[in-house]
Design an enzyme around this catalytic site. Structure first.
Site, mmCIF file in Angstrom:
data_model
loop_
_atom_site.group_PDB
_atom_site.id
_atom_site.type_symbol
_atom_site.label_atom_id
_atom_site.label_comp_id
_atom_site.label_asym_id
_atom_site.label_seq_id
_atom_site.Cartn_x
_atom_site.Cartn_y
_atom_site.Cartn_z
ATOM 1 N N GLY A 657 0.874 -1.349 0.007
ATOM 2 C CA GLY A 657 0.003 0.058 0.060
ATOM 3 C C GLY A 657 0.772 1.323 0.154
ATOM 4 N N GLU A 658 2.159 1.210 0.198
ATOM 5 C CA GLU A 658 3.147 2.472 0.466
ATOM 6 C C GLU A 658 3.216 2.724 -0.931
ATOM 7 O OE1 GLU A 658 7.110 3.929 2.977
ATOM 8 O OE2 GLU A 658 5.992 1.768 3.325
ATOM 9 N N ALA A 659 3.274 4.068 -1.424
ATOM 10 C CA ALA A 659 3.718 4.463 -2.704
ATOM 11 C C ALA A 659 5.059 4.181 -2.793
ATOM 12 C CB ALA A 659 3.266 5.921 -2.686
ATOM 13 N N ILE A 662 5.771 0.639 -3.981
ATOM 14 C CA ILE A 662 5.150 0.253 -5.277
ATOM 15 C C ILE A 662 6.252 0.950 -6.362
ATOM 16 C CG2 ILE A 662 3.246 0.779 -6.836
ATOM 17 C CD1 ILE A 662 1.453 0.933 -4.573
#
Length: 1716
Positions: A657-659, A662
């Protein structure tokens, strides 16, 4: 009769065909059936002409006629069947039935090529069955069944399938319920026939008849109309029996099998492709494995088509209900085939592959249906596979078990009742087969690549047993929930029961060690389980070689440990990925390189959470970053579309979920994609931005939370200018948009809900995530798989992949050690399930099952030695007895008590520490029963039990006794009613509060429940103890001792139940072997000691009495020599006697021991040691009555039973002596002490009377006996070689010890007795033993006793131990010693130096008394033995006397020198008026007083010295005179030296004039006599002179000249001494002056005259001696003394004797020389 005989002719075929043909003619319509009638008549005519020739045409379809004739006569039957006219078809069917049932028709029926007429007839019959005429359906079924059953006909291929299809149609399309049941029964019977023949590969086999009622178990129960089942059963049985007894016909087998056709059922395109692939694969296997017989080929064909029929799903062309019934029927037939399958299904690879490829696929496809009958059938088929074929279906079972069984089992909240009951019943059947349970655990729970099936079964049953969690929504009713709970508990009980049964089979009863070796035969030979349905043998027995191997427990343990550790790492990863990877690397489950970790994450076959994988890949740590790079680099995106590539990339994990995470992943993905496709984009930045856009689009399009969806134009607009400032083609972006929107990018098993590690591991391992999400059990049966068929195909691909792998090995184990790992898995859930059910349920059946589970669990854990688990189960069972809280007891608690008793009896050999819980329960039961009687436990403690151990009298009813005796107010009852914790020692002891009448009434009612357990049940546990093995009985006794101590230490209600049982147990087990009994008694001994020292006097008395009972029982048994157990048995008496502070207990022990010994004296052997130790402790007791009581017994033992003491061994006798010695120290009565010494002498007399002669023996002849005391070790070393000598050692050593006693009477008496014993019985001793006695007993008496070492005039002789020895005793001892040496001189001659040394020690004494004793003893020794002494011995004696005479002089002179520093005061002071010195300092007067004391001591020592020296001179003179004839010259020389030494001492003493003056002054002050120094000198010279004269006169052996010289020298010294007293002041050593000097003659003073008078007799003696010299001698020596004689003449003498002697010497000696 004649008509029927002629109808059809005489042949057998005619008799069968004639009547039906005639009936057909009669029933046919002439116009419609003209050709038929004509054909029938022609056939009848033909039959009339035929007869049985006895020759058979092998190609003919009928028996006894040619092929052409057969075709001709059968043609009318065929035409009749083809008419579909009922009246014509009926006789044709009847005729066909007879042809097959009577064996007339024969041959192979397989298409038109082989036997076309029969093939057409069968086809025609099948067509008749499809017309829907109810009246003909049964006839058709009968014909078809008889045709299949006929041993003369083999129906094959499509014809066989047509028969099956026809029966299917009758079942599916029929309207009559009975006909449908018959069709179903016929189909089942046909399956049995086909597969039984395939099993045996023969037509003529014995075939059992199907049970119609069993066929209706799962479906079609609604078709049963009254007696339909009965009718159908008779129908099938009639057809089967009609074909029996038909002679077999050997059918010819074509060399090549013909290709079989598929059943003409419509299938979907995908299904056709799928089945085609399976058949192609099967055909390839066939071609590689060789040909198969026709019979088995038909079996394959039918089985495959049944599987295909079971896999049919609804379509527009098929009626759903009919298809469902057909599916159900197919599964029922498959179940029948599997249930009745034999070894061929395991031994034949093709049959096994058919199961894998078709049946497993069928189970897989049907798993999505919720029809209960289908599920039940699937479960039954799966049970058959598991029971019989599990060795070859390891992987398939590993998939279907979770899919079919575990998923339903683990559904706790909203399960289908029927479905879950089916699963529970199935699990109960599985649990009943112990080998299946073991195999499941070994092959799945111990296999890293397989699911933990056994663990999930147990945990699933636990969840079901606990029911839905509180406050959770459930669809179950209360009744259903209870049913589930009870059934799950029943399954758990069955599991542990099977484990115990398997363990018992593998173990040899009675062995304590588990067998670690494996059987040499295969695993199959160890299994003999029968299935419940048909009794056929299990899979492993019939087919052991099929993918199975015998494994040992060690290997499985390693595999199990590896799997557990791996799962631990996976679980840790799913919580903290970095920690998990670190753990897996450290435990070597994963390599430590980034590439290996990446490969592990990518394969993900162990249950890794996909979200956690993504989270780990996005980390920025160095190692995690390297892993992510290696993970991405492992993908090959070459020639792959971007959307397809990103979809492929994201299948294995979920993006974090952490940008930033990603971003890192997508950046690497873009780099990898561009590397694989260099011409795709201008740079990797383009791929990176586009990848991010695709991810955002996927989320936007498929997230329900996003309301405003992104359209295509938005997507294109968002990606403008990303290709290095340029736009990507809109067509490309639009196609990518459509691809993402229409097909979501997700993982292989995308699930937002978190899953447990176990389920996730299983699903990932099997690839079942999709199918399990698909199958929700809420679909209707008519719903097709549709698009989800792809998931099933994936599982099917797994089947295909695993079926060809050889590493999928099925393991079998026979080592019971595997149960340890199983118990570690299941014991916790089982304990929880049993406990919760037992606690919450009052249902008798359920609680009984739980208690059975506890019993079996205890059995397994106890035998396997799993202490923690065993104790947990035993403790839980004990707690559920509620004996600690009796007011709350129920029937289930009483049942728990019974279970505890059963456990004790059945598994007692393995309970070890758990016995304590069981015995605590028994103790509490007895307590409650005792309270029910109203008895008081204090009364039982204070009462003395009977000696004999009797069974208890049955107790009266609890209610009546409790009420009658008014025990309701009993504090003990109140405490029990209040209750307490299980672990409290005294129930209710720590609780308080009022007790209500209701509680009392409830307690009384519960006592009635306890009446179910009688005293016999309790006693049975204790009686059964004699059957326990050696380890168990010791543990049992330990536990009983603990419980007994808890009972006795109860502060409010002490009891003796366990104590009395201990006595019983000891009695029951007294006949055990010595080694075991010794271990038992070690425990009991410590217990009796501990309790015997109790502060509770009543308890201690009871315990001692119990011990007395046991001792009396044990003493009834004779003990062999050299054993020590009686001593150990009586040891508690000794310890308690020594440590108890209670007078009553000590007196009681003395009385008990006295009673036991006197009543069992003949049996006492090693027990004497403990007996004497008890009396030894009593001898020093503070109570006089105890001492007298013990001594009285000792007196009787010694007087009357002395032979029993001496017959055992020397150590026993030494204990007796030690005991008597202790009695000599009695402080109460001196008579006891003296009598004890007298008994010691009595013991010596008894030993002598017994003839214990100590003859010389070899050291090897006797056994070694430990020394009595530390002083006896030397003596004991001599006694070790002689048995009898060992008895004298403690006696003599004991008397020796008593000689140093503090009491004079004891010392005197013991010394006298010791020497009397030696003198009276010394003749019994051997030479070696005498040496030991003398060196270890006699000589130590005189060590330190020599008076020469004592300086103080007031001290007595001091012994080594500090005791004193009076002069009287000392003198008697020395004289006794001399007498002993004189009496046994021959033996003791080697000890003469030691004796002489002792005597010399006495002579060296500075006191006259000891010296006189030594002198007299020396004289007696030489007087008695002088004639026997050798030259050397005389030399040694005389040298000792010489040493005694000279050794004291240095010390004496040192004392004299102390006078040099003393100034004697002028006036006299009394020696008694001395005062102590002040603390502040010494005064002048005090110093003078000290000087006087020193001077007095010197005077005393001087007197003693003179007396001793004179005594020595006297004794040497006496010895010389008495033994002159035995002395040699060397001896004489020593005597001369002695005289010379003493005279020198005397002369030296008298030369100290200053000292003499001080001594004289001191004596005057002290008013005491002066030391006789002058007398000493006179006596010394006089004796010396006399000795020399006698020597010259009487001893011719001595050199005369030397003696004369000595005599003259002595005379010269005497003259000098005398002249020194005159007024010449003669220097004693001064020579005469040659120059004459003038002297004045003055009158002598009084002092001078006194001195001269004292010396006159000595002078006269010397002059007389000189006058007696011979002329020659006188001439020779006169010159030396002449000047002295002249001086004597000139001197004034006080006596005329001097003048007269001088006159004589001048006349006799000098005159003749001058005037010859």
């Amino acid at each position: 009769m004649l008509a029927s005989h002629t109808l059809g002719g005489p042949s057998r075929c005619g008799r069968v065909l004639g009547p039906p043909l005639d009936k057909i003619i009669k029933n046919a319509a002439w116009r419609k059936h003209t050709h038929l009638v004509s054909s029938c008549k022609s056939a009848l005519d033909k039959l009339e002409t035929l007869s049985d020739t006895g020759l058979s045409d092998p190609t003919s379809p009928l028996l006894g006629i040619s092929s052409s004739d057969a075709n001709f006569v059968l043609n009318p039957i065929l035409l009749a069947l083809e008419t579909n006219y009922v009246k014509v078809a009926e006789p044709a069917l009847e005729c066909t039935f007879k042809l097959f049932s009577l064996g007339v028709a024969r041959g192979e029926i397989h298409g038109n090529v082989s036997n076309p007429i029969l093939y057409k007839i069968v086809e025609a019959v099948c067509k008749v069955g499809s017309i829907g005429e109810e009246s003909l359906e049964l006839a058709v079924l009968r014909v078809l069944l008889s045709a299949i059953r006929c041993p003369c006909v083999l129906i094959r291929g499509d014809c066989l399938l047509n028969v099956v299809r026809t029966c299917y149609n009758v079942y599916l399309r029929g309207l009559n319920g009975t006909n449908q049941i018959c069709a179903k029964s016929v189909l089942a019977q046909i399956m049995l026939i086909v597969f039984t023949r395939a099993e045996e590969d023969s037509i003529d086999v014995s075939i059992k008849t199907v049970s119609v009622s069993e066929l209706l178990e799962f479906s079609d129960k609604n078709l049963n109309e009254g007696s339909s089942i009965y009718h159908c059963q008779n129908f099938v049985s009639e057809v089967m029996s009609a074909s029996e007894g038909v002679p077999d016909l050997k059918l010819s087998q074509p060399s090549k099998d013909q290709e079989l056709q598929n059943v003409d059922l419509k299938t979907s395109k995908w299904e056709e492709e799928e089945i085609g692939e399976l058949e192609a694969k099967e055909g390839g296997a066939e071609s590689g494995s060789g040909g198969v017989s026709k019979i088995r080929e038909d079996g394959f064909l039918v089985f495959k088509n049944l599987c295909k029929l079971s896999m049919k799903f609804s379509s527009q062309e098929n009626d759903d209900q009919i298809l469902l019934r057909g599916k159900t029927l197919s599964l029922e037939l498959l179940k029948a085939v599997m249930d009745n399958g034999g070894s061929i299904w395991r031994s034949n690879v093709r049959f096994l592959n058919v199961i894998k490829q078709y049946l497993c696929l069928s189970l897989l496809k049907n798993s999505a249906l919720s029809v209960m009958s289908i599920f039940q059938l699937q479960s039954c088929i799966f049970m058959s596979l598991l029971t019989k074929y599990r060795t070859g279906l390891k992987d398939e079972i590993g998939i279907f078990f979770p899919m079919l069984i575990l998923r339903v089992l683990e559904n706790v909240l909203q399960p289908s009742f029927v479905q879950k009951m089916t699963v529970l019943n199935l699990l109960e059947k599985i649990a009943a087969d112990s080998q299946i349970i073991i195999d499941i655990f070994v092959n799945y729970d111990c296999d890293v690549d397989s699911p933990n099936i056994f663990e999930r079964i147990v945990n699933g049953l636990l969840k079901t047993a606990l029911g839905p969690p509180p406050a959770s929504a459930t669809t179950l009713s209360a009744v259903q929930d209870i049913t589930f709970r009870h059934e799950s508990v029943n399954c758990l009980v069955s599991i542990i029961k099977s484990m115990g049964a398997w363990m018992d089979q593998k173990l040899t009863i009675g062995d304590s060690d588990l067998r670690k070796s494996f059987k040499s035969d295969t695993a199959a030979e160890g299994h003999s389980t029968l299935t419940a349905e048909d009794g056929t043998v299990s899979d492993c027995e019939l087919q052991p070689e099929m993918n199975s191997e015998l494994s040992n427990a060690a290997t499985l343990e390693q595999r199990r440990a590896y799997k557990i550790e791996l799962q631990k790492g996976v679980s840790l990863f799913n919580r903290k990925p970095s920690k998990g990877i670190e753990f897996l690397i450290n435990t070597k489950k994963v390599g430590n390189s980034p590439e290996e970790v990446a490969a592990f994450l990518k394969s993900n076959t162990t249950g890794l959470n996909e979200a956690m994988i993504g989270d780990y890949l996005g980390e920025r740590e160095d190692f995690a970053l390297k892993v992510m790079h290696a993970y991405v680099d492992s993908f090959d995106f070459k020639s792959m579309d971007f959307g397809e590539a990103i979809r492929f990339f994201l299948q294995g994990f979920r993006l974090p979920g952490e940008a930033q995470k990603i971003d890192r992943i997508m950046e690497k993905f873009a780099e990898r994609y561009c590397k694989c496709n260099p011409n795709s984009f201008t740079s990797a930045d383009t791929a990176y931005v586009l990848a991010y856009s695709v991810i955002m689009l996927n989320t936007d399009a498929h997230n329900s939370m996003v309301k405003d969806k992104m359209n295509k134009s938005d997507f294109i607009r968002n990606n403008r200018g990303i290709d290095d400032g340029k736009d990507l083609p809109e067509e490309y972006l639009g196609a990518l948009y459509d691809q993402i929107v229409n097909n979501e990018i997700k993982m292989n098993a995308d699930s937002s809900a978190p899953q447990s590690m176990q389920a996730n591991s299983l699903n990932k391992l099997l690839g079942l995530d999709g199918i399990l999400n698909l199958v929700t059990w809420k679909q209707t049966e008519e719903k097709a798989l549709g698009a989800n068929g792809l998931l099933i195909r994936q599982i099917q691909e797994q089947f295909k992949a695993k079926s060809g792998k050889s590493e999928s090995v099925y393991h079998s184990v026979s080592d019971v050690a595997i149960l340890r790992f199983m118990v570690e898995v299941c014991w916790g859930p089982m304990l929880a399930a049993y406990s919760v059910t037992l606690d919450q349920s009052d249902d008798r059946i359920a609680t009984t099952q739980c208690l059975q589970g506890f019993r079996h669990a205890v059995h397994v854990t106890a035998v396997m030695g799993m202490q923690t688990q065993r104790d947990a189960f035993v403790t839980s069972t004990a707690k559920f007895t509620f004996l600690h809280c009796a007011a709350d007891m129920k029937q289930k608690n009483v049942d728990a008590v019974k279970a505890i008793i059963s456990i004790a009896i059945e598994d007692g050999n393995h309970l070890q520490d758990s016995w304590e819980h069981i015995l605590t329960c028994l103790s509490r039961i007895e307590h409650l029963q005792l309270l029910g009687e109203g008895s008081s436990t204090d009364t039982s403690i204070l009462s003395v039990p009977n000696t004999e151990i009797d069974e208890k009298v049955p107790k009266p009813s609890g209610i009546q006794s409790l009420k009658k005796k008014g025990s309701l107010q009993n504090p003990a009852v109140m405490a029990v009613v209040r209750g307490g914790s299980y672990d409290s020692a005294a129930v209710g002891a720590n609780s308080s509060g009022l007790v209500t009448p209701e509680q009392i009434n409830q307690f009384i009612a519960n006592l009635n429940l306890l009446e179910q357990i009688g005293s016999s049940e309790l006693n049975h546990v204790f009686v059964h103890s004699q059957r326990l093995n050696s380890e168990a009985i010791v543990a049992f006794v330990k536990a009983l001792c603990k419980v007994s101590i808890a009972e006795l230490q109860s502060p409010t209600d002490p009891r003796v139940f366990s104590l009395t049982k201990l006595v019983e147990i000891a009695h029951y087990n007294m006949n055990r072997i010595r080694l075991v009994w010794f271990r038992i008694w070690n425990v009991l001994s410590d217990f009796f000691v501990s309790v015997g020292l109790s502060e509770n006097l009543s308890v201690a008395i009871f315990v001692m009495d119990s011990l007395r009972q046991l001792a009396m029982k044990f003493l009834e048994r004779e003990e062999l020599a050299n054993y020590n157990f009686q001593n150990e048995f009586l040891r508690p008496f000794v310890i308690v006697m020594q440590k108890s502070n209670s007078i009553e207990i000590r007196e009681l022990i003395v009385r008990y021991v006295s009673q036991m010994v006197l009543s069992r004296v003949s049996n006492v052997k090693s027990g004497w040691k403990s007996v004497f130790m008890v009396f030894t402790a009593a001898a020093v007791d503070e109570r006089k009555n105890i001492v007298l009581l013990a001594f009285g017994t000792m007196e009787k033992i010694v007087r009357e039973y002395f032979p029993h003491i001496s017959e055992t061994d020397a150590s026993t006798f030494s204990d007796c002596v030690r005991c008597l010695i202790k009695f000599t120290n009695s402080k109460f009565d001196s008579d006891i002490s003296l009598n004890a010494i007298g008994f010691l002498r009595f013991c010596a007399i008894k030993l002598a009377e017994g003839g214990l002669v100590c003859a010389d023996k070899s050291p090897d002849d006797g056994s070694s006996v430990s020394a009595v005391t530390k002083n006896d070790r030397d003596l004991q070393s001599f006694a070790d070689s002689d048995d009898h000598a060992s008895y004298w050692v403690p006696l003599l050593a004991g008397l020796s010890e008593l000689t140093s006693d503090s009491k004079l009477a004891i010392r005197k008496s013991s010394t006298e007795v010791l020497f009397n014993v030696l003198k009276d019985h010394g003749h019994l001793f051997s030479r070696a033993f005498w040496i030991g006695v003398f060196s270890s007993v006699v000589l130590p008496l005189f060590n330190g006793a020599s008076p020469v070492k004592q300086d103080s005039p007031t001290s007595k002789s001091t012994r080594p131990d500090g005791s004193t020895w009076d002069p009287e005793i000392s003198a008697a001892a020395v004289l006794s010693l001399v007498d002993l040496v004189i009496r046994f001189f021959n033996v003791l001659r080697p000890q003469l130096p030691n004796v002489v040394s002792i005597l010399a020690g006495y002579l060296k004494s500075t006191k006259q008394g000891p010296a006189s004793t030594g002198a007299s003893a020396t004289y007696r020794l030489t007087g008695e033995l002088g004639s026997r002494f050798s030259k050397d011995e005389w030399q040694e004696i005389l040298l000792a006397i010489k040493e005694a005479a000279t050794s004291t002089l240095p010390g004496f002179m040192k004392i004299l020198r102390s006078m040099d520093y003393i100034k004697v005061p002028e006036n006299s002071r009394s020696s008694t008026n001395t005062e102590t010195s002040s603390d502040h300092g010494l005064t002048k007067d005090d110093l003078e007083e000290d000087n006087l004391q020193t001077s007095a001591y010197v005077v005393s020592k001087m007197k003693s010295f003179i007396a001793v020296q004179l005594l020595i001179m006297q004794v040497i003179t006496d010895i010389y005179k008495a033994n002159l004839q035995f002395l040699v010259a060397s001896n004489i020389n020593i005597i001369v030296e002695i005289f010379s030494s003493i005279t020198s001492h005397a002369q030296q003493l008298n030369s100290e004039t200053v000292l003499q003056k001080k001594i004289k002054k001191v004596c005057s002050i002290l008013e005491t006599s002066e030391p006789p120094m002058v007398h000493f000198e006179n006596e010394a010279y006089q004796n010396y002179l006399n000795f020399l004269q006698d020597l010259i006169k009487n001893n011719s052996s001595a050199p005369k000249e030397m003696n004369l010289r000595s005599l003259v020298a002595v005379c010269e010294k005497i003259l000098l001494i005398y002249l020194s007293c005159t007024d010449y002041n003669y220097a004693r050593q001064q020579k005469p002056v040659e120059i004459p000097v003038t002297h004045w003659i003055l009158p002598l003073g009084i002092a001078k005259k006194e001195k001269m008078a004292a010396r006159t007799p000595l002078l006269v003696s010397a002059l007389k001696a000189l006058s007696c010299l011979e002329k020659d001698s006188c001439r020779k020596y006169i010159a030396d003394i002449f000047h002295l004689l002249v001086d004597l003449v000139r001197s004034d003498h006080s006596s005329n004797e001097v003048q007269h002697a001088l006159s004589n010497i001048f006349q006799a000696c000098i005159g003749p020389i001058i005037m010859p």
